[in-house]
Motif scaffolding. Structure first.
Motif, mmCIF file in Angstrom:
data_model
loop_
_atom_site.group_PDB
_atom_site.id
_atom_site.type_symbol
_atom_site.label_atom_id
_atom_site.label_comp_id
_atom_site.label_asym_id
_atom_site.label_seq_id
_atom_site.Cartn_x
_atom_site.Cartn_y
_atom_site.Cartn_z
ATOM 1 N N ALA A 99 0.860 -1.191 0.000
ATOM 2 C CA ALA A 99 0.000 0.000 0.000
ATOM 3 C C ALA A 99 0.893 1.237 0.000
ATOM 4 C CB ALA A 99 -0.885 -0.004 1.240
ATOM 5 N N ILE A 100 0.480 2.269 -0.740
ATOM 6 C CA ILE A 100 1.231 3.533 -0.756
ATOM 7 C C ILE A 100 0.346 4.621 -0.153
ATOM 8 C CG2 ILE A 100 2.302 5.289 -2.240
ATOM 9 C CD1 ILE A 100 2.903 3.009 -4.239
ATOM 10 N N ASN A 101 0.886 5.313 0.844
ATOM 11 C CA ASN A 101 0.202 6.433 1.512
ATOM 12 C C ASN A 101 -1.129 6.043 2.177
ATOM 13 O OD1 ASN A 101 2.328 8.050 0.843
ATOM 14 N ND2 ASN A 101 1.373 8.872 -0.996
ATOM 15 N N SER A 102 -1.261 4.774 2.535
ATOM 16 C CA SER A 102 -2.413 4.272 3.304
ATOM 17 C C SER A 102 -1.978 2.885 3.781
ATOM 18 C CB SER A 102 -3.654 4.153 2.422
ATOM 19 O OG SER A 102 -3.417 3.224 1.382
ATOM 20 N N VAL A 103 -2.709 2.302 4.711
ATOM 21 C CA VAL A 103 -2.362 0.921 5.114
ATOM 22 C C VAL A 103 -3.456 -0.054 4.704
ATOM 23 C CG1 VAL A 103 -0.707 0.978 7.038
ATOM 24 C CG2 VAL A 103 -3.129 1.494 7.460
ATOM 25 N N ILE A 104 -3.022 -1.241 4.285
ATOM 26 C CA ILE A 104 -3.924 -2.381 4.034
ATOM 27 C C ILE A 104 -4.975 -2.079 2.966
ATOM 28 C CG2 ILE A 104 -5.276 -4.206 5.230
ATOM 29 C CD1 ILE A 104 -4.128 -3.454 7.809
ATOM 30 N N SER A 105 -4.817 -0.964 2.226
ATOM 31 C CA SER A 105 -5.857 -0.559 1.278
ATOM 32 C C SER A 105 -6.083 -1.629 0.205
ATOM 33 C CB SER A 105 -5.485 0.770 0.635
ATOM 34 O OG SER A 105 -4.125 0.774 0.298
ATOM 35 N N PHE A 106 -5.036 -2.388 -0.114
ATOM 36 C CA PHE A 106 -5.149 -3.413 -1.165
ATOM 37 C C PHE A 106 -6.207 -4.463 -0.826
ATOM 38 C CE2 PHE A 106 -1.275 -3.884 1.431
ATOM 39 C CZ PHE A 106 -1.667 -4.962 2.219
ATOM 40 N N ALA A 107 -6.425 -4.712 0.480
ATOM 41 C CA ALA A 107 -7.381 -5.771 0.876
ATOM 42 C C ALA A 107 -8.816 -5.380 0.543
ATOM 43 C CB ALA A 107 -7.259 -6.066 2.365
ATOM 44 N N GLY A 108 -9.060 -4.069 0.412
ATOM 45 C CA GLY A 108 -10.412 -3.593 0.134
ATOM 46 C C GLY A 108 -10.700 -3.425 -1.345
ATOM 47 N N VAL A 109 -9.739 -3.747 -2.192
ATOM 48 C CA VAL A 109 -9.948 -3.624 -3.641
ATOM 49 C C VAL A 109 -10.196 -5.036 -4.180
ATOM 50 C CG1 VAL A 109 -8.940 -2.853 -5.835
ATOM 51 C CG2 VAL A 109 -8.362 -1.654 -3.701
ATOM 52 N N PRO A 110 -11.457 -5.373 -4.463
ATOM 53 C CA PRO A 110 -11.760 -6.772 -4.799
ATOM 54 C C PRO A 110 -11.037 -7.280 -6.050
ATOM 55 C CG PRO A 110 -13.774 -5.519 -4.435
ATOM 56 C CD PRO A 110 -12.660 -4.536 -4.436
ATOM 57 N N SER A 111 -10.674 -6.371 -6.949
ATOM 58 C CA SER A 111 -10.026 -6.851 -8.178
ATOM 59 C C SER A 111 -8.530 -7.117 -7.980
ATOM 60 C CB SER A 111 -10.245 -5.856 -9.312
ATOM 61 O OG SER A 111 -9.933 -4.565 -8.869
ATOM 62 N N LEU A 112 -7.997 -6.825 -6.789
ATOM 63 C CA LEU A 112 -6.569 -7.094 -6.546
ATOM 64 C C LEU A 112 -6.378 -8.447 -5.872
ATOM 65 C CD1 LEU A 112 -5.044 -3.738 -5.241
ATOM 66 C CD2 LEU A 112 -4.553 -4.896 -7.405
ATOM 67 N N PRO A 113 -5.443 -9.268 -6.361
ATOM 68 C CA PRO A 113 -5.179 -10.546 -5.705
ATOM 69 C C PRO A 113 -4.504 -10.342 -4.348
ATOM 70 C CG PRO A 113 -3.601 -10.175 -7.465
ATOM 71 C CD PRO A 113 -4.585 -9.049 -7.535
ATOM 72 N N PHE A 114 -4.774 -11.263 -3.437
ATOM 73 C CA PHE A 114 -4.263 -11.172 -2.062
ATOM 74 C C PHE A 114 -3.526 -12.465 -1.733
ATOM 75 C CE2 PHE A 114 -4.332 -11.542 2.479
ATOM 76 C CZ PHE A 114 -4.371 -10.255 2.986
ATOM 77 N N GLY A 115 -2.285 -12.353 -1.276
ATOM 78 C CA GLY A 115 -1.504 -13.535 -0.902
ATOM 79 C C GLY A 115 -0.039 -13.166 -0.829
ATOM 80 N N GLY A 116 0.776 -14.109 -0.365
ATOM 81 C CA GLY A 116 2.165 -13.757 -0.127
ATOM 82 C C GLY A 116 3.163 -14.663 -0.806
ATOM 83 N N ILE A 117 4.418 -14.467 -0.420
ATOM 84 C CA ILE A 117 5.510 -15.327 -0.887
ATOM 85 C C ILE A 117 6.303 -15.782 0.340
ATOM 86 C CG2 ILE A 117 5.684 -14.348 -3.204
ATOM 87 C CD1 ILE A 117 8.033 -12.656 -2.226
ATOM 88 N N GLY A 118 7.200 -16.738 0.129
ATOM 89 C CA GLY A 118 8.029 -17.241 1.229
ATOM 90 C C GLY A 118 7.169 -17.849 2.328
ATOM 91 N N ASP A 119 7.519 -17.557 3.584
ATOM 92 C CA ASP A 119 6.777 -18.122 4.720
ATOM 93 C C ASP A 119 5.347 -17.587 4.809
ATOM 94 O OD1 ASP A 119 8.892 -19.647 5.406
ATOM 95 O OD2 ASP A 119 9.464 -18.525 7.208
ATOM 96 N N SER A 120 5.015 -16.584 4.023
ATOM 97 C CA SER A 120 3.640 -16.057 4.029
ATOM 98 C C SER A 120 2.706 -16.889 3.168
ATOM 99 C CB SER A 120 3.625 -14.599 3.563
ATOM 100 O OG SER A 120 4.308 -13.790 4.494
ATOM 101 N N GLY A 121 3.251 -17.893 2.474
ATOM 102 C CA GLY A 121 2.390 -18.808 1.730
ATOM 103 C C GLY A 121 2.446 -18.595 0.228
#
Ligand code: NDP
Length: 512
Positions: A433-455
């Motif tokens: 997220a840039i200039n906000s926190v966690i905003s990506f989680a509220g955008v349904p068209s953006l994929p959510f997930g991690g790399i490494g130990d985050s899965g």
């Protein structure tokens, strides 16, 4: 042992028979972590009960898949309306089971509804059959691609966002045409049961979405069932490995959304007031029990003092039990305490300290100059604590942010959009997220997930829909290519020669 009567919020829908009690004699209680009161009592479902649920789901999956995308969309949008009508009841139940404020539970539900809406409306566009180009050599072919349902999807969910997180898989998997067997965390079974009951109001014909309750063994039985075609797991990295090992037996694919150790970078040109505000909320909201919560803060030297002033001022107004609730999982308090002890011994305390832990509540803790190799900086804390470090510049902040085995989310504060985007792209994480926190989680068209130990794997967005579908490729020959019958034992040297000439024309020119 509790008693169902102690839980007025948990109603059993009469739209479908209640299978949950059929195979079980033992129950377990879900407790309000703030008060210790019993919220509800639920069956500990045995492996047999789980296997029966999967059997029912298999039949329901075939029916749901055959219903077609337009009708599924209609049913899912209806489910969205049903959930919306029960928003206050669900928020209250989340509040009781997790301890989080009703306002935060409401926000969680609203975000869930936007994802359900997006998944329902976009499934056909993303997954539906379409023609694809065949290229020169396949000129005589017509090719189509579509994404078909997998069958039964098992969702193993966490307690920190007991609706938003599992529904990130459930909504997308349902929209893709699958049936669901959901095992909620033993800390939040009531809300998991209610989600499935309410679904049956929109889809009364078959148990397309079932919830099985129980402890870890119930989840283990579900993951090990060979009729499950995909497991969507959210929780700790250690449990993800165990679930993956069980899945390996049947080659069942898994999407794993594990923890994080997200970094928050403040660059020299950042709006420091906004950065401090976002940092504090990102770290302390939900008592820090957020997989994409802020855990490590890196601030460039030029603005370090000013940022810390802004942060220290704001944190005085934040208290456990007021702005956020208790630690939901009792065992987590020990981990948070160990990290606070470690950080305060090695670093300089800005706010709080070991006394901030008054279980089940933990007040905000901010510590600076904690060594990068200490557990408080390396391991997921999952509590309302942050470590802050001064860096030479944004580049050094990025290097430190990236030196983690986790790679889930992250934040960058900078007024220079181009520079911030460059840093975001270089951040080793699934989302930034840039200039906000966690905003990506509220955008349904953006994929959510991690790399490494985050899965690995993704929920949300088009990738989240495809995660719960299998690509089906079809190539149909429209006419025989004259003089180019390549896949035949009648192929002669002249045809091969023509092929080599064509390939040389198409691909033989070097780019210098
Ligand atoms: P776990 O990873 O142990 O549990 C997550 C889910 O998996 C729960 O539904 C749990 O059921 C289930 N489960 C447990 N064992 C098995 C098994 N062998 N097979 C299948 N399913 C199983 O997380 P915890 O709740 O114990 O939390 C531990 C840590 O995980 C936290 O401290 C935090 O760091 C991290 N975490 C991260 C989350 C995130 O959002 N990424 C969410 C929650 C936790 P049950 O609850 O009944 O044991």
């Amino acid at each position: 042992m509790g008693n169902v009567a102690t839980c007025p919020l948990i109603l059993v829908s009469d739209a479908l028979p209640d299978y949950r009690d059929a195979m079980t004699t033992l129950t377990f209680d879900s407790l309000n972590p703030a008060t210790g009161e019993i919220v509800g009592s639920h069956p500990k479902q045995t492996p047999d009960a789980v296997h029966q649920a999967v059997g029912r789901a298999e039949e329901a999956a075939a029916w749901w898949a055959a219903l077609g995308p337009a009708e599924r969309r209609r049913r899912l949008l209806d489910y969205k309306a049903v959930l919306t009508q029960h928003l206050r009841e669900l928020a209250e139940l989340i509040h009781q089971e997790t301890g989080k404020p009703v306002g935060d539970a409401t926000l969680e539900l609203v975000l869930t509804l936007t994802h359900l809406d997006w998944a329902a409306r976009n499934a056909q566009k993303v997954l539906g059959r379409r023609r694809v180009a065949t290229g020169m050599i396949g000129l005589n072919l017509a090719a189509t691609l579509e994404y078909l349902p997998l069958g039964v999807v098992a969702v193993i969910g966490p307690w920190n966002y007991p609706v938003f997180t599992p529904m990130g898989s459930i909504a997308y998997a349902l929209a893709a045409g699958n049936a669901i067997v959901f095992k909620p965390s033993e800390l939040t079974p009531g809300v998991g049961v209610r989600l499935a009951e309410l679904f049956a109001e929109s889809v009364p014909e078959h148990p397309v979405f079932q919830t099985v309750t129980g402890l870890g063994e119930t989840g283990a039985a579900l993951a090990a069932d060979p009729r499950v075609k995909k497991v969507a797991f959210t929780g700790s990295t250690a449990t993800a490995k165990r679930v993956m090992a069980a899945c390996a037996e049947n080659l069942t694919p898994i999407v794993a959304e594990c923890g994080g150790k997200d970094a928050f970078i403040v660059d020299a040109d950042a709006d420091l007031g906004a950065a401090a505000d976002a940092c504090l909320w990102g770290a302390m909201a939900n008592a820090g029990q957020t997989c994409v919560g802020v855990e490590r803060v890196y601030v460039v030297d030029a603005v370090y003092e000013s940022f810390m002033r802004e942060l220290s001022e704001r944190v005085t107004k934040v208290k456990a039990g007021e702005q956020y609730g208790p630690i939901t999982m009792p065992g987590q308090v020990e981990i948070i305490k160990r990290h606070i002890d470690d950080a305060t011994k090695a670093g300089k305390v800005i706010t709080g300290g070991p006394d901030s832990v008054r279980a089940p509540f933990v007040d905000p803790v901010i510590v600076e100059d904690v060594p990068e190799d200490s557990p408080a900086v390396r391991e997921e804390t999952f509590g309302p604590t942050i470590t802050v470090r001064r860096t030479r510049d944004a580049q050094e902040a990025l290097s430190l942010a990236n030196a983690s085995t986790y790679g889930l989310g992250g934040t960058i504060f900078s007024r220079n959009a181009r520079r911030a985007t460059e840093l975001a792209r270089l951040m080793r994480s699934g989302m930034t997220a840039i200039n906000s926190v966690i905003s990506f989680a509220g955008v349904p068209s953006l994929p959510f997930g991690g790399i490494g130990d985050s899965g690995f794997g993704r929920i949300h967005g088009a990738d989240g829909l495809r995660e719960f579908a299998r690509p089906k490729a079809i190539a149909r020959q429209r006419f025989a290519m004259p003089g180019m019958n390549l896949t035949s034992f009648n192929r002669g040297p002249a045809e091969l020669e023509r092929l080599v000439r064509l390939v040389t024309f198409l691909h033989g020119r070097r780019k210098r």
